[in-house]
Every structure is written in C-alpha cells, then in structure tokens.
Write an enzyme that holds these catalytic residues in place. Structure first.
Site, short mmCIF file in Angstrom:
data_model
loop_
_atom_site.label_atom_id
_atom_site.label_comp_id
_atom_site.label_asym_id
_atom_site.label_seq_id
_atom_site.Cartn_x
_atom_site.Cartn_y
_atom_site.Cartn_z
N SER A 1 9.43 -22.54 3.28
CA SER A 1 8.17 -21.56 1.92
C SER A 1 7.89 -20.68 2.87
CB SER A 1 6.57 -22.69 2.70
OG SER A 1 6.01 -22.09 2.23
N TYR B 1 1.77 -23.84 10.68
CA TYR B 1 2.34 -24.47 9.56
C TYR B 1 3.37 -23.18 9.37
CZ TYR B 1 3.40 -25.43 4.98
OH TYR B 1 4.61 -26.22 3.63
N LYS C 1 8.23 -23.43 9.58
CA LYS C 1 8.80 -22.97 8.14
C LYS C 1 9.52 -21.72 8.85
CE LYS C 1 7.36 -26.42 5.93
NZ LYS C 1 8.38 -27.54 5.20
#
Ligand SMILES: NC(=O)c1ccc[n+]([C@@H]2O[C@H](COP(=O)([O-])OP(=O)(O)OC[C@H]3O[C@@H](n4cnc5c(N)ncnc54)[C@H](O)[C@@H]3O)[C@@H](O)[C@H]2O)c1
Ligand SMILES: *[C@@H]1O[C@H](CO)[C@@H](O)[C@H](O)[C@H]1NC(C)=O
Length: 321
Positions: A197, A210, A214
């Site tokens: 991402s 998060y 990633k």
C-alpha cells in the site's frame, strides 16, 4: 599469536596458493571494470525501457489463486484475470461473497472455484492448498491480497486487533508462499503478487500498526527476490509488489482530501494495473504510478521539507472510532 603460528593456522585452513600479489590485483581491476560496465549498462537499459511498453504475457492456461476474492480489489482482480482467460481460485472467509465472485466469472464464460479459508491459520492454509492442488491443479500465479485496516491512534489499538492485522497482512504471506512456491520452483514457473500500500511507502497517522504490516510486505518481497536471484530462479519465479493509494472498497472508512485530484481510486482500475504489471513482469508498481518515484525523491529531502508539503496537501485517513 606470532607470525609463524599465524602462517601455520592459515596453511592448515587453506590449500596453498602461490600466485603472489599480481594475480589478485589483476582480478580486482577486472572486477572493477566489469561492475562499471554493468552499472552503466543497466542504467541506460532502464532509461531505454521506460519508453517501451513491455509485452503482456498471455495468462490463458494459468491458474490464479487470489486471497480475499469475495470483495474489493481481490474480487475485481479475479474478474480481470478471468476476462484474460485464466482459471481463478477464490479464497475468502466470506463464503457468500466468494461464491458470488465465482458466479460472476462463470456468467462471463470463465472458469473459477471458491474455497473458504481463514488465512490467519497456517494449518488451514496448508490443508486448503492441498485440496486446490488435487481439485484444480498447479497454481502458477498467487495473489496475496486479503488484508484488514483498523484505523485509529496507536494507543487505541488493542492487542487482538494488532495480532490479527499481522496474521492476515504479513504472516499469511509466508504461509501462502510455503504452500505454493515449492511446486513453482519444481516447475520453474510462477509469479507471486503482494498487495502492499502507499502506507508501505510513507508513515501515516491512525495507521501505525497497518503501516508496519505494509512496510513488512515491501521488505519480505524485496528480500525474497534477492534470495531467488542468488539461486538463479528470479527469471522463472517472478515477484510483483503493488502499492495502491486509497481505494474505493470501503476498507478505508474515513478518507479525507484537501484537493479533488487526490481522490479514491476505483478497485477496477487497481485490478487492471495489477494484472498488467504482473503480465509485464514489473517488480514494483504504485497506483497512481508516480507515488513510487515520489517516495524515492522524498528520501532525498530533509524530513521537515517533506512534512511541510504533507501538511499543505493535508490528505489521509481519520480515526474510525
Ligand atoms: N482499499 C484501500 O484503500 C487499499 C489501499 C492500499 C492497499 N490496500 C490493500 O489491498 C488489499 C485488499 O483491500 P480491499 O480494499 O479490497 O479490502 P476489502 O475489505 O474490500 O476486501 C478484503 C477481503 O479479504 C477478506 N479477508 C479478510 N480477512 C480474511 C481472512 N482472515 N482470511 C481470508 N480472507 C480474509 C475479506 O473477507 C474481504 O473479502 C488489502 O491487503 C489492503 O491492505 C487497500
Ligand atoms: C479467523 O481465525 C481467527 C483465529 O485465528 C478468529 O479470531 C477469527 O474470528 C476467524 N474469522 C472468521 C471469520 O472465522
């Protein structure tokens, strides 16, 4: 240790070579010339290739397995691959959504199979993988897509949420690779695609765990490539890492943008880019494409200079609490 003793140790460990200094110097000079030639050759080759559109490989006859195929990017990637004639294996915990994806593929004349699998569980991954190999065949393209994105300040994340995020967004990639790559190596044919991402390129508030997952995906793919390259398999087993900006799937609950040009991207556009990047054998691709260059450029900037630009652009995600 005296010099005499050192000599003795050295001569015990190594076979006697008596080429003198001359040989090593010549070898070094040759290596320096070769690395220079390679260095400039590959730089010009890269610039040249920027102006060419690489040919897209045919995916008819390939079996593509996609995790998280019931919804969002995974679903649209399944439809996109099916439209190019590949056979699709859909994995998800959402059984209804997964069956719906398979129905849509069959309605357009494609071939697809649905499997329920909770990819937080290694055992389950290995079991369902065996079933797929027996019932469908050799999976040559693997899309590690399933992911979750709880979004709030770090201290509001609880333990279960953080562990679950790492299980799905990172650890599952290892278990999927362990389940499917041995056969790819055996057949010297395969491609693994991983969804990172833009949160794997830039640190963002409300997304601390998060972003960690990633960035981890980026590191795993980059080092796995290095390992494949050293054993000479990188031409046969290709890797592609995808870095989308915010996509309109509902995963990203409260996006905000100051400027209209930075808008949510459609999952269909992401799916098209994924399939095209894989077919062209591109290792890393961001959506929009210039974000990857922006990241490399940002790394040259003083931290505060890029912070000023970020504050001006003022886009990101708000807490979902
Ligand atoms: N949406 C975005 O803004 C965005 C941006 C960049 C990257 N990504 C990444 O793209 C990927 C797909 O995101 P999306 O927006 O399509 O999400 P989504 O929520 O629309 O779809 C994810 C799918 O994964 C499945 N899934 C979740 N946990 C699972 C588990 N334990 N086992 C099996 N399946 C599971 C869900 O059921 C769902 O069908 C994720 O890895 C995400 O991090 C998304
Ligand atoms: C997936 O497994 C985890 C435990 O590993 C569990 O907490 C979660 O509820 C499961 N998800 C579903 C939808 O079954």
């Amino acid at each position: 240790m005296t010099e005499h003793e050192m000599d003795k140790v050295n001569s015990e460990n190594q076979p006697p070579v008596n080429r003198g200094y001359g040989y090593e110097t010549i070898q070094l000079i040759l290596d320096i010339i070769i690395v220079h030639l390679h260095f400039w050759y590959y730089i010009f080759e890269h610039i040249y290739q920027l102006f060419l559109k690489k040919e897209e490989k045919d995916v008819r006859g390939e079996i593509v397995l996609i995790t998280g195929a019931a919804h969002g990017i995974g679903k649209d990637t399944a439809l996109e691959y099916a439209s190019k004639g590949a056979t699709i294996v859909c994995w998800d915990i959402n059984e209804r959504g997964n069956i719906e994806t398979v129905k849509e593929i069959k309605a357009m004349g494609g071939k697809a199979f649905a499997y329920v699998c909770n990819i937080t569980k290694r055992e389950e991954i290995l079991q369902v993988a065996e079933k797929v190999k027996k019932e469908v065949g050799f999976v040559s393209i693997l899309v590690n897509n399933a992911g979750i994105m709880p979004c709030h300040p770090l201290l509001d994340h609880n333990e279960n949420e953080i562990r679950m995020m790492y299980d799905i967004n990172v650890l599952a990639h290892f278990w999927m690779i362990q389940a499917f790559v041995p056969e790819m190596i055996e057949k010297k044919h395969g491609h693994i695609i991983a969804l990172s991402s833009c949160a794997g390129l830039f640190g963002l508030k409300n997304l601390v765990p998060y972003c960690g997952t990633k960035f981890a995906v980026k590191g795993v793919m980059s080092s796995f490539y290095e390992e494949l390259r050293t054993i000479g398999l990188h031409e046969h087993i290709k890797l592609t890492t995808i870095y989308p900006y915010m996509v309109d799937t509902g995963l990203c609950k409260k996006p905000h943008f100051r400027f209209k040009f930075m808008k949510l991207i459609s999952p269909q556009e992401v799916a098209k880019t994924i399939v095209s990047a894989q077919r062209r054998g591109i290792m890393e691709m961001s959506i929009p494409q210039h974000y990857l260059y922006l990241e490399k450029f940002t790394n040259f900037l003083p931290r505060k200079a890029s912070e000023a630009v970020n504050d001006f652009l003022n886009s990101g995600v708000d807490s979902d609490l």
